[in-house]
Design a protein around this motif. Structure first.
Motif, PDB file in Angstrom:
ATOM      1  N   ARG A 121       5.351  -5.869  10.233  1.00 29.16           N
ATOM      2  CA  ARG A 121       4.872  -6.250  11.560  1.00 29.16           C
ATOM      3  C   ARG A 121       3.963  -7.483  11.525  1.00 29.16           C
ATOM      4  O   ARG A 121       3.613  -8.008  12.572  1.00 29.16           O
ATOM      5  N   LEU A 122       3.561  -7.880  10.337  1.00 28.76           N
ATOM      6  CA  LEU A 122       2.634  -9.009  10.249  1.00 28.76           C
ATOM      7  C   LEU A 122       3.413 -10.321  10.150  1.00 28.76           C
ATOM      8  O   LEU A 122       4.516 -10.350   9.612  1.00 28.76           O
ATOM      9  N   PRO A 123       2.828 -11.410  10.668  1.00 27.72           N
ATOM     10  CA  PRO A 123       3.510 -12.710  10.553  1.00 27.72           C
ATOM     11  C   PRO A 123       3.620 -13.147   9.096  1.00 27.72           C
ATOM     12  O   PRO A 123       2.751 -12.811   8.280  1.00 27.72           O
ATOM     13  N   ASP A 124       4.658 -13.919   8.812  1.00 20.07           N
ATOM     14  CA  ASP A 124       4.895 -14.377   7.435  1.00 20.07           C
ATOM     15  C   ASP A 124       3.707 -15.175   6.893  1.00 20.07           C
ATOM     16  O   ASP A 124       3.422 -15.136   5.695  1.00 20.07           O
ATOM     17  N   ALA A 125       3.021 -15.889   7.771  1.00 18.82           N
ATOM     18  CA  ALA A 125       1.922 -16.747   7.320  1.00 18.82           C
ATOM     19  C   ALA A 125       0.786 -15.939   6.703  1.00 18.82           C
ATOM     20  O   ALA A 125      -0.019 -16.477   5.936  1.00 18.82           O
ATOM     21  N   GLU A 126       0.712 -14.653   7.032  1.00 21.63           N
ATOM     22  CA  GLU A 126      -0.384 -13.829   6.502  1.00 21.63           C
ATOM     23  C   GLU A 126      -0.004 -13.123   5.202  1.00 21.63           C
ATOM     24  O   GLU A 126      -0.809 -12.372   4.659  1.00 21.63           O
ATOM     25  N   LEU A 127       1.210 -13.338   4.742  1.00 22.66           N
ATOM     26  CA  LEU A 127       1.682 -12.611   3.556  1.00 22.66           C
ATOM     27  C   LEU A 127       1.874 -13.571   2.392  1.00 22.66           C
ATOM     28  O   LEU A 127       2.265 -14.720   2.594  1.00 22.66           O
ATOM     29  N   ASP A 128       1.613 -13.046   1.182  1.00 24.06           N
ATOM     30  CA  ASP A 128       1.917 -13.866   0.012  1.00 24.06           C
ATOM     31  C   ASP A 128       3.398 -13.686  -0.346  1.00 24.06           C
ATOM     32  O   ASP A 128       4.127 -12.940   0.313  1.00 24.06           O
ATOM     33  N   GLU A 129       3.807 -14.351  -1.423  1.00 26.40           N
ATOM     34  CA  GLU A 129       5.235 -14.376  -1.795  1.00 26.40           C
ATOM     35  C   GLU A 129       5.779 -12.961  -2.066  1.00 26.40           C
ATOM     36  O   GLU A 129       6.862 -12.603  -1.622  1.00 26.40           O
ATOM     37  N   ARG A 130       4.984 -12.144  -2.783  1.00 29.29           N
ATOM     38  CA  ARG A 130       5.456 -10.797  -3.126  1.00 29.29           C
ATOM     39  C   ARG A 130       5.625  -9.940  -1.876  1.00 29.29           C
ATOM     40  O   ARG A 130       6.644  -9.277  -1.692  1.00 29.29           O
ATOM     41  N   LEU A 131       4.631 -10.000  -0.998  1.00 23.65           N
ATOM     42  CA  LEU A 131       4.712  -9.164   0.208  1.00 23.65           C
ATOM     43  C   LEU A 131       5.841  -9.617   1.131  1.00 23.65           C
ATOM     44  O   LEU A 131       6.451  -8.810   1.824  1.00 23.65           O
ATOM     45  N   LEU A 132       6.107 -10.918   1.109  1.00 21.10           N
ATOM     46  CA  LEU A 132       7.220 -11.420   1.922  1.00 21.10           C
ATOM     47  C   LEU A 132       8.541 -10.842   1.419  1.00 21.10           C
ATOM     48  O   LEU A 132       9.404 -10.437   2.209  1.00 21.10           O
ATOM     49  N   GLN A 133       8.676 -10.774   0.086  1.00 22.02           N
ATOM     50  CA  GLN A 133       9.890 -10.181  -0.491  1.00 22.02           C
ATOM     51  C   GLN A 133       9.975  -8.692  -0.182  1.00 22.02           C
ATOM     52  O   GLN A 133      11.040  -8.171   0.134  1.00 22.02           O
ATOM     53  N   VAL A 134       8.824  -8.020  -0.296  1.00 25.98           N
ATOM     54  CA  VAL A 134       8.781  -6.584   0.008  1.00 25.98           C
ATOM     55  C   VAL A 134       9.194  -6.354   1.458  1.00 25.98           C
ATOM     56  O   VAL A 134       9.968  -5.442   1.777  1.00 25.98           O
ATOM     57  N   LYS A 135       8.699  -7.200   2.335  1.00 26.68           N
ATOM     58  CA  LYS A 135       9.010  -7.084   3.768  1.00 26.68           C
ATOM     59  C   LYS A 135      10.518  -7.250   4.020  1.00 26.68           C
ATOM     60  O   LYS A 135      11.150  -6.422   4.680  1.00 26.68           O
ATOM     61  N   ASN A 136      11.092  -8.312   3.457  1.00 26.69           N
ATOM     62  CA  ASN A 136      12.521  -8.556   3.684  1.00 26.69           C
ATOM     63  C   ASN A 136      13.383  -7.447   3.079  1.00 26.69           C
ATOM     64  O   ASN A 136      14.385  -7.035   3.664  1.00 26.69           O
ATOM     65  N   GLN A 137      12.973  -6.964   1.913  1.00 27.88           N
ATOM     66  CA  GLN A 137      13.723  -5.887   1.268  1.00 27.88           C
ATOM     67  C   GLN A 137      13.644  -4.594   2.090  1.00 27.88           C
ATOM     68  O   GLN A 137      14.630  -3.867   2.215  1.00 27.88           O
ATOM     69  N   ALA A 138      12.474  -4.358   2.663  1.00 28.14           N
ATOM     70  CA  ALA A 138      12.313  -3.163   3.505  1.00 28.14           C
ATOM     71  C   ALA A 138      13.216  -3.258   4.731  1.00 28.14           C
ATOM     72  O   ALA A 138      13.836  -2.265   5.139  1.00 28.14           O
ATOM     73  N   TYR A 139      13.307  -4.444   5.304  1.00 31.19           N
ATOM     74  CA  TYR A 139      14.186  -4.625   6.459  1.00 31.19           C
ATOM     75  C   TYR A 139      15.650  -4.391   6.065  1.00 31.19           C
ATOM     76  O   TYR A 139      16.426  -3.838   6.830  1.00 31.19           O
TER      77      TYR A 139
END
Lengths: 162, 200
Positions: A80-98
């Motif tokens: 739910r958080l914008p990409d700008a607030e996430l580091d590289e790992r969390l961005l990957q975790v987010k996309n994988q979760a989706y």
């Protein structure tokens, strides 16, 4: 800069242990199922489909509200958080979760949809309507919470801050 | 030893330091046709990577989805209020055709890779997961709205007409549910690198 600011924010790490998060996920979905079952059983003796629908929608909204207030702006709420607030790992975790959420949601929605149409076709009364609405609301809950639930389920225990 | 030598490919011969003209002579000695010699020197990329240009893929997206929509509208107009006949067999059939178009080719955009990470490098995994993320957001919104509309159609419209409209909406969502991540990925993925660009 924003990511750095957020990463330093202690609230960002207040996600609790993985065990606790998993319990909350199970409790949330089971509670909703329990409420839906109670409404369906109650509606067997009642012709009022509108209150039953409202009860399920309110329960759904309440669960989503509790879920997202509890997680708030922690990193488990990455979907739910914008990409700008996430580091590289969390961005990957987010996309994988989706991705995982999509692989669950799409078949569930397609099957539940056909079941709801079947309920309306072969139970053309209030009972059929209540079953159909229960299925829509259930899938709505899954669609609203599943990516975050997957992250909450998978993310390891947070490391203690130095 | 001679038998082993006969089995060596152009790449193997190059690695052994054999000059190009000698390799060509060796290929002719083996009785290879001009086409086979050409293919040995300039091998085609594996089917897996043959995803086509981005322009072609985007045309395919518009063609398949546009074609499905056109067929759905025609079938809807052709159906009568007391029957769902042309819609029921032909729209599901159109779904199958569109799915075959997208998943029939064994490229990395296809079905096998959607189920796992096999054969994908880090960049492709990221792009695929991003496509899934966008697909989730689109599909969840569309499915919930269309689902409610289909229920309303079943409630308010006469039996067959409501059922026809509900089936049309359902089939649209089912099509999106099966193909949307692939289509989004195909739409976004840039043109593949040529062999020269790759070697550079």
């Amino acid at each position: 800069m924003m990511a750095q600011k957020e990463a330093n924010h202690p609230l960002f790490y207040r996600v609790g242990s993985r065990r606790m998060r998993r319990r909350v996920v199970v409790a949330m979905y089971c509670s909703w199922l329990l409420i839906a079952a109670i409404v369906l059983v109650w509606s067997l003796n009642s012709r009022a489909w509108y209150p039953a629908m409202m009860a399920m929608i309110v329960a759904n909204s309440l669960f989503q509200l509790i879920w997202f207030v509890w997680l708030g702006r922690t990193y488990v709420n990455a979907p739910r958080l914008p990409d700008a607030e996430l580091d590289e790992r969390l961005l990957q975790v987010k996309n994988q979760a989706y991705r995982r959420a999509y692989l669950i949601l799409a078949p569930v929605a397609v099957i539940a949809w056909i079941l709801s149409l079947g309920a309306l076709q072969w139970q053309p009364n209030d009972q059929g309507r209540i079953i159909a609405i229960a299925l829509v609301v259930a899938v709505g809950l899954v669609a609203g919470t599943l990516p975050t639930a997957i992250v909450a389920w998978q993310e390891p225990d947070p490391e203690p801050l130095s | 030893m001679i038998d082993d030598f006969d089995k060596l490919s152009v790449t193997d011969l190059k690695l052994r330091g054999m000059p190009s003209d000698q390799i060509l002579a060796e290929q002719k000695r083996r009785g290879m046709s001009p086409g086979a010699i050409h293919d040995a020197w300039y091998p085609k990329p594996p089917t897996y990577d043959r995803i086509g240009s981005r322009r072609w893929r985007r045309l395919l997206v518009v063609g398949t989805y546009g074609g499905w929509l056109l067929l759905a509208v025609i079938m809807k107009l052709a159906s009568t209020p007391d029957s769902s006949f042309p819609v029921i067999p032909f729209v599901p059939l159109a779904n199958v055709v569109v799915a075959l178009v997208w998943f029939g080719r064994r490229t990395y955009l296809g079905r096998e890779v959607l189920a796992g990470d096999f054969g994908l490098d880090e960049r492709l995994i990221q792009n695929r997961n991003q496509a899934f993320r966008r697909a989730f957001q689109l599909f969840a919104s569309f499915a919930l709205i269309a689902w409610l509309l289909s229920l309303v159609a079943m409630w308010l419209q006469p039996v067959n007409q409501g059922l026809t409209n509900a089936v049309l909406l359902y089939m649209g969502a089912a099509l999106l549910g099966t193909t949307l991540p692939t289509v989004i990925w195909a739409w976004r993925e840039p043109d593949p690198l040529t062999t020269n660009e790759e070697s550079a």
